[in-house]
Every structure is written in C-alpha cells, then in structure tokens.
Design an enzyme around this catalytic site. Sequence first.
Site, PDB file in Angstrom:
ATOM      1  N   HIS A   1       0.886  -1.180   0.000  1.00 28.03           N
ATOM      2  CA  HIS A   1       0.000   0.000   0.000  1.00 28.03           C
ATOM      3  C   HIS A   1       0.914   1.217   0.000  1.00 28.03           C
ATOM      4  O   HIS A   1       1.302   1.705   1.072  1.00 28.03           O
ATOM      5  CB  HIS A   1      -0.894   0.003   1.244  1.00 28.03           C
TER       6      HIS A   1
ATOM      7  N   GLN B   1     -11.010   0.354   0.811  1.00 28.15           N
ATOM      8  CA  GLN B   1     -10.650  -0.105   2.164  1.00 28.15           C
ATOM      9  C   GLN B   1     -11.861  -0.245   3.086  1.00 28.15           C
ATOM     10  O   GLN B   1     -11.925  -1.153   3.907  1.00 28.15           O
ATOM     11  CB  GLN B   1      -9.654   0.896   2.777  1.00 28.15           C
TER      12      GLN B   1
ATOM     13  N   HIS C   1      -8.535  -8.314  -1.090  1.00 31.78           N
ATOM     14  CA  HIS C   1      -8.121  -8.616   0.288  1.00 31.78           C
ATOM     15  C   HIS C   1      -9.147  -9.655   0.788  1.00 31.78           C
ATOM     16  O   HIS C   1     -10.290  -9.308   1.045  1.00 31.78           O
ATOM     17  CB  HIS C   1      -8.191  -7.367   1.165  1.00 31.78           C
TER      18      HIS C   1
ATOM     19  N   GLU D   1      -8.818 -11.938   5.459  1.00 29.55           N
ATOM     20  CA  GLU D   1      -7.676 -11.542   6.298  1.00 29.55           C
ATOM     21  C   GLU D   1      -8.175 -11.399   7.729  1.00 29.55           C
ATOM     22  O   GLU D   1      -8.322 -10.301   8.263  1.00 29.55           O
ATOM     23  CB  GLU D   1      -7.059 -10.219   5.806  1.00 29.55           C
TER      24      GLU D   1
HETATM   25 FE   FE2 Z   1      -3.119  -5.178   2.096  1.00 27.63          FE
END
Ligand code: FE2
Length: 403
Positions: A57, A149, A207, A210
């Site tokens: 990132h 995000q 993603h 996680e």
């Molecule tokens: Fe990441």
Amino acid sequence: MLIKNVKIENADREADVRIKNGTICEIGENLKALEGEEIIEGQGGLMLPPFVDCHIHLDTCLSLDATGANTSGTLFEGIRVWSEYRKNLDKDEVQERALRTLHLYQEKGVQYVRSHVDISNDLTAFEALLELKEKVADEIELQLVAFPQDGVLTSEKVQKNLETAVSMGADVVGGIPHFELTREHGERSIQLIIELAQKYDRLVDIHCDEIDDDYSRFLEVLAAKAYETGMGKKVSASHTTAMHSYNNAYCSKLFRVLKMSGVNIIANPLVNVNLQGRFDTYPKRRGITRIKELLENGINVSMGHDDMYDPFYPLGNGDMTEVLAMGLHLCHMMGYRELNDSYRIITYNGANTLNLEPERYGIAVGRPANFNIFKGGSFFEVLRSRQGIRHSVRNGRVINSKE
Ligand code: FE2
C-alpha cells in the site's frame, strides 16, 4: 554489455550473458568481449530475474510518524488510525512517501510492484500514484489496485470512487469482502468487483479472508466466480489468512476449486504474523495462509510486504528476501531444496500474479535485460548470508550497484 561468470537461477555451471539494445541477445560459456564492450564481472554470483512485490500500500507506507501508532496491533485498529489520517491527505506528500518507498525497493532489486490505493474517502492518493507510475516507469513497473478499504458496499460514494478510479486507469479492481457488513454483502461485493473488472477489462485482487475466523470463506466465492466467468488467472486473492484456521477436510474441497479456477494467492507474511493471532491467548495462530500446501497443489503463490512503517506494520525495508524468509519459517519450508527453489515465489510466481506476458520476464535470449546479480552462487546462499544484491540491471542499464 557483457556479464561474465554468473550462475543463472542456481545453475551448477557459470555462464556469460550479452546484452544489446536493452535485450538479452546471447547466453553461453566463455563469450569473448567485443571491442569497446562494457564488462561486468559476475564472480560466480547468482543471477535472477528481478524481484516482484505483489502487494503493498504505497499510499500508507512511511506514514507512521504522522498517523500515530496502532496500540492493539490489530488490522481493525490499523484501519481506524489510517481512516483518520486519510481525511487530510495531500497529493504531494503521498507522492513523496511513495517515491521514497520505491527507492527502497530499487535498492533491494525489486522492479515490479503492485500497490493497492485506498479510494474510499477520495481519489487524492490514487491521482498521486497514477502520476508517479508514469514518472518511475523506466526503473520500476507499477500496477495500481483501486482499493475500497471501507468496503465497496459501505456507501454509494465508495462505489462511485471505485469505478472512477478504474476508469481513470487502475490496472486492478480491489475489494475486501470480509470487512463488508455481512456475509451477504461480502458475496455481493465480489459479484460487483468481478463485473466491474469485466466491464473495463481489468485484473482483480481482493483482500480476502484476512481474519482469524474459520467461517470467513470468501475465497471459495471468489474462486468460483473466477472459474465461472473464465477470468481465472486474472484474479488474485491476497492474505487468505483464515485458511490457517480452516479444517483440513474443508481445505481439501477448497483446493479443488482453487485449482479449477487458476486464481493466484498472495501471502504477506511479515504483516500478517504481526496482525493476526491478536485475539488469541495461547496457542497463538501464526496468521499465514497455507503456502506449502498451496504450492504442492500447483496453485500459484507469490508474496508482498503489504506495509512499511505505517499503522499496520512498523518495520519493512523493501527487501523481498526478508518477506520470503518469514514465510518460509512460518510454513515449515526450511529444507535445502525448498529454500533454494523459493526464489521462484518472489520472481516468476510474482510475474504470473501480475499477468506479465512471459516474453517480458525471465533470463532468456530475446527477453528484456532485467535482472539482479548477487554475491552468493545459489539462492540458498543468498538467503543464508543476506548479503544482498551486487548489481541490478533494467533494460540493459545498471540502475543500482553496490561496488
Ligand atoms: Fe493489504
């Protein structure tokens, strides 16, 4: 340019490599130097194609002084701390931090980087990195992931920003299904992301799972979509740390759909061993996906730093051998052969994940002269000694030399 006496990818015998007009034009033993030809003496050191970092990132890297610390060490506090800081992002400041991060990579022989960029609040960071991508193209190839995000279904703004970033030139569509409001939202988010990628002909990198929750099972949903749509190898799942907690029977079923789909898995061992296991007492989970078993099943696994000196991870220096070594330790991949061959995870497997055309990557006649030369003669020796690279060459030009 003539490179003398290198061991190409752990070869037993030394070879010479001739470069002309930025391309490898000859590989052989005892090649004679042409008149006026520049010579680099390899001294029996290892030659490898450049390292590939598949997951970073750049918008958050090197921001820790400004953001303040993540005191619990969890992913979720990291997201909270970052969300505060990003409210006042400045384009020049993002570019300056990202450029410093890319210089760290360059010093360590990384020439290909995939960076997620948070587009949830606004497109400041994305615009900054889109500009930077062009500026650094001669020395480092950057792929940008438009990354929601906060979860793409959190608000219409995030959804709109995601599509705008993709239409502006993001190479990859990102997502975070395990962070969406419910499982059902998570599944819908994957559908939306796949459709967006198909509409703009982009790659996908999610993603995915996680979290230390063995009920977080979005990887199977993503793999099924990759299979059904035929997107296959264009789709990657990052992290997949919940796989650490799945039972073996479920994993066996999951591996079947992973193989059928062709999706790539990207592990981030440095960051996940830090972030995961934070809700455990003892024993503490290692917070890593099943790299060893995935590779044994023919699934493409590559790696990334994920973060450097930011609210998610306080260390990191661009050295992919450090990322790799952590993964090898955590996954019990410490046999000589496993260690020696593991360079493929941070080179060829990374290139596969990035969907680089095969003729653009690797050490062979006709391919671009992009490679690193090390002191040790084998990758085992490179990992053991950590002496780093001696020379880094891109398009036939030495871009970094330790001598
Ligand atoms: Fe990441």
